[in-house]
Design an enzyme around this catalytic site. Structure first.
Site, short mmCIF file in Angstrom:
data_model
loop_
_atom_site.label_atom_id
_atom_site.label_comp_id
_atom_site.label_asym_id
_atom_site.label_seq_id
_atom_site.Cartn_x
_atom_site.Cartn_y
_atom_site.Cartn_z
CB CYS A 171 3.34 23.23 9.53
SG CYS A 171 2.29 24.37 8.65
CE1 TYR A 217 6.97 2.16 6.46
CE2 TYR A 217 6.08 3.07 4.42
CZ TYR A 217 5.92 2.32 5.57
OH TYR A 217 4.71 1.71 5.80
CD GLU A 263 -1.56 -12.86 3.20
OE1 GLU A 263 -2.44 -13.45 3.84
OE2 GLU A 263 -0.62 -12.24 3.75
N GLY A 316 5.11 -9.06 0.17
CA GLY A 316 6.48 -8.60 0.33
C GLY A 316 7.32 -8.60 -0.92
C1 LIG Z 1 1.10 -5.69 4.20
C2 LIG Z 1 0.84 -7.14 4.09
C3 LIG Z 1 0.93 -7.78 2.85
C4 LIG Z 1 1.32 -7.08 1.57
O1 LIG Z 1 2.66 -6.68 1.56
P1 LIG Z 1 3.31 -6.12 0.20
O2 LIG Z 1 4.68 -5.76 0.59
O3 LIG Z 1 2.50 -4.94 -0.23
O4 LIG Z 1 3.25 -7.21 -0.81
C5 LIG Z 1 0.63 -9.13 2.80
N1 LIG Z 1 0.27 -9.81 3.91
C6 LIG Z 1 0.19 -9.23 5.12
C7 LIG Z 1 -0.21 -10.04 6.30
C8 LIG Z 1 0.48 -7.87 5.25
O5 LIG Z 1 0.42 -7.30 6.45
#
Ligand SMILES: *Cc1c(COP(=O)(O)O)cnc(C)c1O
Length: 411
Positions: free
Chosen positions: A341, A315, A272, A239
């Protein structure tokens, strides 16, 4: 910032690590995704340095960019991987990564996917519902009886300030389990003898500029780890935000780390990140096909569309659009549209661009994350080529699909 040390103009030509993009697309055609591996490595190191004080382990979120050369490059600098499907685990293993460095997440893992993950020995499974635990426990017994290491995904019931489609941590979201459900599980871990409950996971959304939601969620998470001190790992998810607009200011990762680090001392910390590693290392090149003036507007129809880059349609996302050759002079308010289209196939509304003519090429910037991985064959469009730049070299990493590829699986 949209331009950076890898993707910038040199002598009025847009370049990736000093290689003229036009020279690349003259060979590979358009639409084309280009990635700078140097920029991805740099982003990775920057995050690792920012979170060094808690020795965070970075698991690259494969759904942001699953290109094998990208995965190999990140594996080589020590990244782990966050996979949300059996297919992503397969890609990561094919790229040569070690299964123990994989975190397997996802709201709806199938029995087959879980069996595949357990058979291959993935390092972690992030569990999102109680039913999944019984299945994992059973499958672990079938496989080799080895305990499977699990992190329970907390739904912290906080709402992140981001696009509604990117918020995943509010109570009404389908993701994770609420704290009371997690407590029930941790009160009787012996009910799942082949599961080792080792961590709590959260991921409250993407493009999280607003740290207060993350801190509120982390506090809920820490309330759990305090009551169950044998849980020693915290996975904060991804995130981390990225700037998509010229001059957009976003918090630097070290600023975020400073605010989080003292709360994380003593835990094994996992992150992550997806977007923050790859977004600004990639772009999508398109060629102008037609220019038309209609209803007082200037439309430039390009050969890329929502099939190659769906983020604007999905988005309302903004990608800066710039010409490959910098042209001086007056700009024109331009609607950059694709050939698909659908009215939603609008890549850029009201952009100030130099007067473009057919054959001119433009780049959709910051397209290294959630670009190619979300590409489809809608309108029977073959998916685009992906090329990677690594230092002074570049090569085709994934060739452009052909018409024959479109029929490949039809029986
Ligand atoms: C999508 C996702 C991420 C990565 O999110 P980013 O915004 O690209 O950093 C990390 N963990 C989980 C569980 C996700 O679903």
């Amino acid at each position: 910032m949209v331009f950076n040390s890898s993707i910038r103009y040199l002598d009025k030509r847009l370049t990736v690590d000093e290689i003229d993009i036009e020279a690349i697309v003259n060979e590979v055609g358009t639409p084309a995704y280009l990635y700078s591996l140097a920029r991805m490595r740099r982003n990775f190191h920057r995050l690792r340095t920012a979170f060094a004080s808690v020795n965070a382990r970075l698991h690259f979120s494969v759904k942001a960019n699953g290109n094998l050369d990208v995965l190999r490059a990140l594996d080589a600098v020590g990244a782990g991987f966050d996979c949300v499907s059996g297919g992503e685990i397969y890609r990561v293993l094919e790229a040569g990564a070690v299964a123990d460095d994989i975190v397997f997440a996802g709201v709806g893992k199938t029995r087959a996917e879980l069996a595949y993950a357990i058979k291959n020995g993935v390092g972690w499974i992030n569990v999102e519902n109680v039913g999944e635990l019984a299945l994992i426990d059973q499958l672990a017994g079938d496989a080799n009886g080895k305990a499977v290491r699990v992190a329970l995904r907390l739904n912290p019931e906080v709402t992140a300030l981001t696009h509604p489609h990117m918020a995943t941590g509010h109570g009404a979201a389908k993701f994770g389990m609420t704290a009371d459900v997690i407590r029930d599980l941790l009160d009787r871990p012996e009910a799942y003898p082949r599961i080792r409950f080792a961590g709590i996971h959260m991921h409250i959304g993407s493009q999280l500029g607003d740290l207060s939601a993350t801190l509120a969620a982390l506090d809920k998470l820490l309330a759990l780890t305090t009551d169950y001190p044998w849980i020693n790992a915290i996975n904060l998810g991804g995130g981390l935000p990225v700037a998509y607009r010229f001059n957009e200011a976003i918090a630097a990762p070290d600023q975020l780390a400073v605010q989080l680090s003292h709360r994380l001392k003593g835990y094994d910390v996992l992150l992550e990140p997806g977007r923050a590693i790859v977004a600004d290392a990639g772009l999508l090149v398109a060629e102008a096909l037609y220019v038309k003036r209609q209803a007082g507007q200037t439309f430039v129809v390009v050969d890329a569309s929502m099939a190659e880059l769906i983020r604007p349609a999905l988005y309302g996302a903004h990608h800066e659009i710039v010409p490959l050759r910098q042209i001086e002079g007056d700009t024109v308010t331009t609607q950059v549209v694709g050939p698909v289209c659908e009215s939603a196939d609008l890549l850029g509304a009201d952009r100030e661009l130099p007067p473009l003519k057919p054959g001119d090429k433009v780049a959709l910037m910051t397209a290294g994350a959630y670009g190619m991985t979300m590409a489809s064959n809608y309108n029977a469009r073959p998916r685009p080529v992906e090329a990677v730049v690594d230092g002074e070299r570049w090569w085709v990493s994934r060739r452009r699909e052909t018409y024959a590829d479109l029929l490949r699986n039809e029986v």
